[in-house]
Motif scaffolding. Sequence first.
Motif, PDB file in Angstrom:
ATOM      1  N   PRO A  23       0.869  -1.232  -0.104  1.00 60.00           N
ATOM      2  CA  PRO A  23       0.035  -0.016  -0.062  1.00 60.00           C
ATOM      3  C   PRO A  23       0.635   1.368   0.120  1.00 60.00           C
ATOM      4  O   PRO A  23       0.385   2.144  -0.530  1.00 60.00           O
ATOM      5  CB  PRO A  23      -0.797  -0.089   1.095  1.00 60.00           C
ATOM      6  CG  PRO A  23      -0.868  -1.645   1.591  1.00 60.00           C
ATOM      7  CD  PRO A  23       0.445  -2.057   1.117  1.00 60.00           C
ATOM      8  N   GLY A  24       1.928   1.363   0.596  1.00 56.36           N
ATOM      9  CA  GLY A  24       2.800   2.465   0.810  1.00 56.36           C
ATOM     10  C   GLY A  24       3.670   2.799  -0.609  1.00 56.36           C
ATOM     11  O   GLY A  24       4.273   3.844  -0.449  1.00 56.36           O
ATOM     12  N   LEU A  74      18.784  -5.934   5.320  1.00 57.52           N
ATOM     13  CA  LEU A  74      17.364  -5.590   4.944  1.00 57.52           C
ATOM     14  C   LEU A  74      17.008  -4.262   5.126  1.00 57.52           C
ATOM     15  O   LEU A  74      16.356  -3.668   4.355  1.00 57.52           O
ATOM     16  CB  LEU A  74      16.375  -6.524   5.833  1.00 57.52           C
ATOM     17  CG  LEU A  74      16.423  -8.027   5.752  1.00 57.52           C
ATOM     18  CD1 LEU A  74      15.583  -8.785   6.610  1.00 57.52           C
ATOM     19  CD2 LEU A  74      15.863  -8.300   4.055  1.00 57.52           C
ATOM     20  N   VAL A  75      17.629  -3.715   6.120  1.00 63.40           N
ATOM     21  CA  VAL A  75      17.457  -2.150   6.586  1.00 63.40           C
ATOM     22  C   VAL A  75      18.512  -1.398   5.421  1.00 63.40           C
ATOM     23  O   VAL A  75      17.685  -0.287   4.841  1.00 63.40           O
ATOM     24  CB  VAL A  75      17.999  -1.809   7.747  1.00 63.40           C
ATOM     25  CG1 VAL A  75      17.996  -0.370   8.059  1.00 63.40           C
ATOM     26  CG2 VAL A  75      17.228  -2.676   8.872  1.00 63.40           C
ATOM     27  N   LEU A 104      10.581  -1.590   3.215  1.00 60.72           N
ATOM     28  CA  LEU A 104      11.127  -3.031   3.603  1.00 60.72           C
ATOM     29  C   LEU A 104      10.539  -4.020   2.921  1.00 60.72           C
ATOM     30  O   LEU A 104      11.218  -4.747   2.490  1.00 60.72           O
ATOM     31  CB  LEU A 104      11.141  -3.067   5.267  1.00 60.72           C
ATOM     32  CG  LEU A 104      11.719  -4.292   5.630  1.00 60.72           C
ATOM     33  CD1 LEU A 104      13.345  -4.397   5.672  1.00 60.72           C
ATOM     34  CD2 LEU A 104      11.033  -4.888   7.195  1.00 60.72           C
ATOM     35  N   TRP A 105       9.291  -4.050   2.839  1.00 59.05           N
ATOM     36  CA  TRP A 105       8.580  -4.948   2.462  1.00 59.05           C
ATOM     37  C   TRP A 105       8.702  -4.784   0.824  1.00 59.05           C
ATOM     38  O   TRP A 105       8.738  -5.945   0.036  1.00 59.05           O
ATOM     39  CB  TRP A 105       6.933  -4.924   2.676  1.00 59.05           C
ATOM     40  CG  TRP A 105       7.033  -5.183   4.176  1.00 59.05           C
ATOM     41  CD1 TRP A 105       6.411  -4.399   5.173  1.00 59.05           C
ATOM     42  CD2 TRP A 105       6.922  -6.312   4.998  1.00 59.05           C
ATOM     43  NE1 TRP A 105       6.411  -4.940   6.263  1.00 59.05           N
ATOM     44  CE2 TRP A 105       6.905  -6.284   6.197  1.00 59.05           C
ATOM     45  CE3 TRP A 105       7.642  -7.661   4.503  1.00 59.05           C
ATOM     46  CZ2 TRP A 105       7.107  -7.260   7.215  1.00 59.05           C
ATOM     47  CZ3 TRP A 105       7.904  -8.648   5.304  1.00 59.05           C
ATOM     48  CH2 TRP A 105       7.484  -8.344   6.920  1.00 59.05           C
ATOM     49  N   LEU A 108      11.982  -6.243  -0.402  1.00 62.67           N
ATOM     50  CA  LEU A 108      12.041  -7.763  -0.167  1.00 62.67           C
ATOM     51  C   LEU A 108      11.436  -8.379  -1.453  1.00 62.67           C
ATOM     52  O   LEU A 108      11.983  -9.078  -2.174  1.00 62.67           O
ATOM     53  CB  LEU A 108      11.217  -8.204   0.739  1.00 62.67           C
ATOM     54  CG  LEU A 108      11.934  -8.208   2.238  1.00 62.67           C
ATOM     55  CD1 LEU A 108      11.225  -8.674   3.586  1.00 62.67           C
ATOM     56  CD2 LEU A 108      13.124  -9.319   2.483  1.00 62.67           C
ATOM     57  N   ILE A 109      10.222  -7.879  -1.648  1.00 56.22           N
ATOM     58  CA  ILE A 109       9.546  -8.270  -2.908  1.00 56.22           C
ATOM     59  C   ILE A 109      10.548  -7.852  -4.152  1.00 56.22           C
ATOM     60  O   ILE A 109      10.625  -8.760  -5.159  1.00 56.22           O
ATOM     61  CB  ILE A 109       8.354  -7.448  -3.201  1.00 56.22           C
ATOM     62  CG1 ILE A 109       7.380  -8.149  -2.364  1.00 56.22           C
ATOM     63  CG2 ILE A 109       7.577  -7.633  -4.451  1.00 56.22           C
ATOM     64  CD1 ILE A 109       5.952  -7.406  -2.155  1.00 56.22           C
ATOM     65  N   ILE A 110      10.963  -6.675  -4.378  1.00 62.65           N
ATOM     66  CA  ILE A 110      11.732  -6.537  -5.558  1.00 62.65           C
ATOM     67  C   ILE A 110      13.060  -7.286  -5.583  1.00 62.65           C
ATOM     68  O   ILE A 110      13.447  -7.787  -6.642  1.00 62.65           O
ATOM     69  CB  ILE A 110      12.175  -4.629  -5.306  1.00 62.65           C
ATOM     70  CG1 ILE A 110      10.990  -3.964  -5.656  1.00 62.65           C
ATOM     71  CG2 ILE A 110      13.327  -4.559  -6.583  1.00 62.65           C
ATOM     72  CD1 ILE A 110      11.074  -2.487  -5.432  1.00 62.65           C
ATOM     73  N   SER A 111      13.869  -7.626  -4.435  1.00 65.85           N
ATOM     74  CA  SER A 111      14.754  -8.583  -4.585  1.00 65.85           C
ATOM     75  C   SER A 111      14.742  -9.885  -4.759  1.00 65.85           C
ATOM     76  O   SER A 111      14.999 -10.331  -5.833  1.00 65.85           O
ATOM     77  CB  SER A 111      15.508  -8.538  -3.075  1.00 65.85           C
ATOM     78  OG  SER A 111      16.089  -7.146  -2.815  1.00 65.85           O
TER      79      SER A 111
END
Length: 127
Positions: A23-24, A74-75, A104-105, A108-111
């Motif tokens: 959503p963001g 991750l950060v 952050l989310w 993760l998805i992009i990676s």
Amino acid sequence: MLQLIARTVATALAVALATWLIPGITLVGEHDTKRVLTLLAVALIIGVINAVVRPVVTFLTGCLVLLTLGLFLLVINAAMLLLASWVAEKLSLGFGVDGFWPALWGSLIISIVGALVYRVLNPERRG
């Protein structure tokens, strides 16, 4: 050259999925062509940031990366996505990330998705 195109397309598809799921993370454009070009531009921005800025940040925070057994990466990935969003905003591309958690989310998805799609698209890496 083919690898660069495959990596850019893979990242653009991963960013598109992240904008759809998180959503963001927003992507704005008057028509589909504008949104596709924005995705490709954001993919190139992410590629440049990951090639230039991310290694420096990872080196400077090496102790934190080791101390957290790699979780601090991750950060760093989230910060790189926020930086890409800032650059895209300065270039008036219509891409934005609204804070740390969406970054952050999204990172993760992009990676994960970017790596999987690149594996499919890159003919030289098939085994």
